[in-house]
Design an enzyme around this catalytic site. Structure first.
Site, short mmCIF file in Angstrom:
data_model
loop_
_atom_site.label_atom_id
_atom_site.label_comp_id
_atom_site.label_asym_id
_atom_site.label_seq_id
_atom_site.Cartn_x
_atom_site.Cartn_y
_atom_site.Cartn_z
N VAL A 99 7.06 4.04 -3.07
CA VAL A 99 6.60 4.40 -4.41
C VAL A 99 5.17 4.92 -4.27
O VAL A 99 4.32 4.23 -3.66
CB VAL A 99 6.64 3.18 -5.37
CG1 VAL A 99 6.11 3.56 -6.75
CG2 VAL A 99 8.07 2.63 -5.47
N TYR A 143 11.06 -7.69 -2.20
CA TYR A 143 12.47 -7.86 -1.83
C TYR A 143 12.96 -9.27 -2.11
O TYR A 143 14.11 -9.47 -2.52
CB TYR A 143 12.67 -7.53 -0.35
CG TYR A 143 12.47 -6.06 -0.02
CD1 TYR A 143 13.07 -5.07 -0.76
CD2 TYR A 143 11.66 -5.68 1.06
CE1 TYR A 143 12.89 -3.72 -0.45
CE2 TYR A 143 11.47 -4.34 1.38
CZ TYR A 143 12.10 -3.37 0.61
OH TYR A 143 11.92 -2.05 0.93
C1 LIG Z 1 6.78 -2.37 -2.17
C2 LIG Z 1 6.94 -1.25 -3.20
C3 LIG Z 1 8.18 -0.41 -2.84
C4 LIG Z 1 7.09 -1.87 -4.60
O1 LIG Z 1 7.24 -0.81 -5.52
P1 LIG Z 1 6.85 -0.97 -7.08
O2 LIG Z 1 7.52 0.12 -7.83
O3 LIG Z 1 5.38 -1.10 -7.22
O4 LIG Z 1 7.52 -2.38 -7.42
P2 LIG Z 1 8.01 -2.87 -8.87
O5 LIG Z 1 7.04 -2.44 -9.93
O6 LIG Z 1 9.44 -2.48 -9.06
O7 LIG Z 1 7.87 -4.44 -8.63
C5 LIG Z 1 8.70 -5.37 -9.26
C6 LIG Z 1 8.17 -6.76 -8.96
O8 LIG Z 1 8.17 -7.00 -7.53
C7 LIG Z 1 7.01 -7.76 -7.18
N1 LIG Z 1 6.09 -6.92 -6.39
C8 LIG Z 1 6.07 -5.57 -6.27
N2 LIG Z 1 5.09 -5.16 -5.45
C9 LIG Z 1 4.46 -6.29 -5.07
C10 LIG Z 1 3.34 -6.52 -4.22
N3 LIG Z 1 2.67 -5.51 -3.61
N4 LIG Z 1 2.94 -7.80 -4.02
C11 LIG Z 1 3.59 -8.84 -4.61
N5 LIG Z 1 4.68 -8.68 -5.43
C12 LIG Z 1 5.10 -7.42 -5.65
C13 LIG Z 1 6.36 -8.16 -8.49
O9 LIG Z 1 6.98 -9.38 -8.91
C14 LIG Z 1 6.76 -7.01 -9.41
O10 LIG Z 1 6.79 -7.37 -10.77
P3 LIG Z 1 5.37 -7.40 -11.61
O11 LIG Z 1 4.70 -6.08 -11.36
O12 LIG Z 1 5.83 -7.58 -13.02
O13 LIG Z 1 4.58 -8.55 -11.05
C15 LIG Z 1 5.68 -0.33 -3.25
O14 LIG Z 1 4.52 -1.14 -3.35
C16 LIG Z 1 5.51 0.58 -2.06
O15 LIG Z 1 6.06 1.69 -2.02
N6 LIG Z 1 4.76 0.11 -1.06
C17 LIG Z 1 4.45 0.94 0.08
C18 LIG Z 1 5.68 1.25 0.92
C19 LIG Z 1 6.49 0.04 1.26
O16 LIG Z 1 5.96 -1.04 1.54
N7 LIG Z 1 7.79 0.26 1.28
C20 LIG Z 1 8.72 -0.74 1.68
C21 LIG Z 1 8.85 -0.63 3.15
S1 LIG Z 1 10.12 -1.68 3.75
#
Ligand SMILES: CC(C)(COP(=O)(O)OP(=O)(O)OC[C@H]1O[C@@H](n2cnc3c(N)ncnc32)[C@H](O)[C@@H]1OP(=O)(O)O)[C@@H](O)C(=O)NCCC(=O)NCCS
Length: 169
Positions: A99, A143
């Site tokens: 994202v 996850y």
């Molecule tokens: C990890 C990632 C995919 C999450 O995407 P996102 O769209 O921000 O996540 P969401 O908004 O759907 O998150 C849903 C819930 O998950 C949890 N969550 C998401 N990101 C989190 C973080 N960085 N730390 C802790 N909890 C997290 C929270 O509970 C969140 O709900 P809240 O915002 O109401 O607290 C995004 O941060 C990203 O792309 N990171 C860099 C790439 C990466 O790590 N990809 C995965 C590789 S395996």
């Protein structure tokens, strides 16, 4: 004249299959993920292969894009299918999920994972699987919240291109 849009209105997102015309947006997001994971971004030849393998005549990967209502690419996922012989069912394997930083914590990844689960269900998969870097605590938390488990008793093995060349002689 329509009502002006409130600037604070939360963005809405939709998830769809990426098409060839999305290649530039898709490759831009792949580069941003490589940067995040502190890995080398795909070079020109790798970018051509990615394009071919996603959108060519014989696709090897499926690509989902999440975009805003204005058509701005916010996230992508790459997935394909492996197989579990013991379950005798396909596995949806998630290769990448990313994202863009501007769109985080708005449930975009949640939306993408829900779509992937719907695809897994439609395809009769017994599992969805992926790997996460050990330092990526944010993704691990994301996850685990979805109900996914970290498997402690499996090791990932890899043979790189040198290993393949050696073994194939
Ligand atoms: C990890 C990632 C995919 C999450 O995407 P996102 O769209 O921000 O996540 P969401 O908004 O759907 O998150 C849903 C819930 O998950 C949890 N969550 C998401 N990101 C989190 C973080 N960085 N730390 C802790 N909890 C997290 C929270 O509970 C969140 O709900 P809240 O915002 O109401 O607290 C995004 O941060 C990203 O792309 N990171 C860099 C790439 C990466 O790590 N990809 C995965 C590789 S395996």
């Amino acid at each position: 004249m329509g009502r002006p849009q409130l600037s604070r209105k939360p963005a809405t997102y939709r998830v769809r299959d990426a098409r060839a015309k999305d290649a530039a947006a898709f490759l831009g997001l792949v580069e941003a993920l490589a940067d995040f994971e502190k890995l080398d971004p795909p070079d020109a030849a790798a970018r051509r292969r990615l394009r071919r393998d996603a959108f060519g005549v014989r696709p090897r990967i499926h690509v989902l894009l999440a975009e805003t209502s204005r058509g701005e690419a916010a996230a992508y996922a790459i997935y394909f299918f492996t197989y579990s012989s013991f379950l005798a069912k396909p596995t949806l394997y998630l290769e990448d999920l990313f994202v863009h930083p501007d769109h985080r914590r708005r449930r975009v990844a949640d939306l993408v994972m829900r779509r992937l689960a719907a695809i897994a269900k439609r395809e009769g998969c017994g599992r969805m699987e992926w790997v996460v870097l050990d330092w990526n605590k944010g993704a691990q938390a994301f996850y685990e919240r979805l109900g996914a488990r970290h498997l402690h008793d499996w090791f990932t093995y890899r043979l790189d291109h040198r290993g393949i060349a050696r073994l194939s002689k």
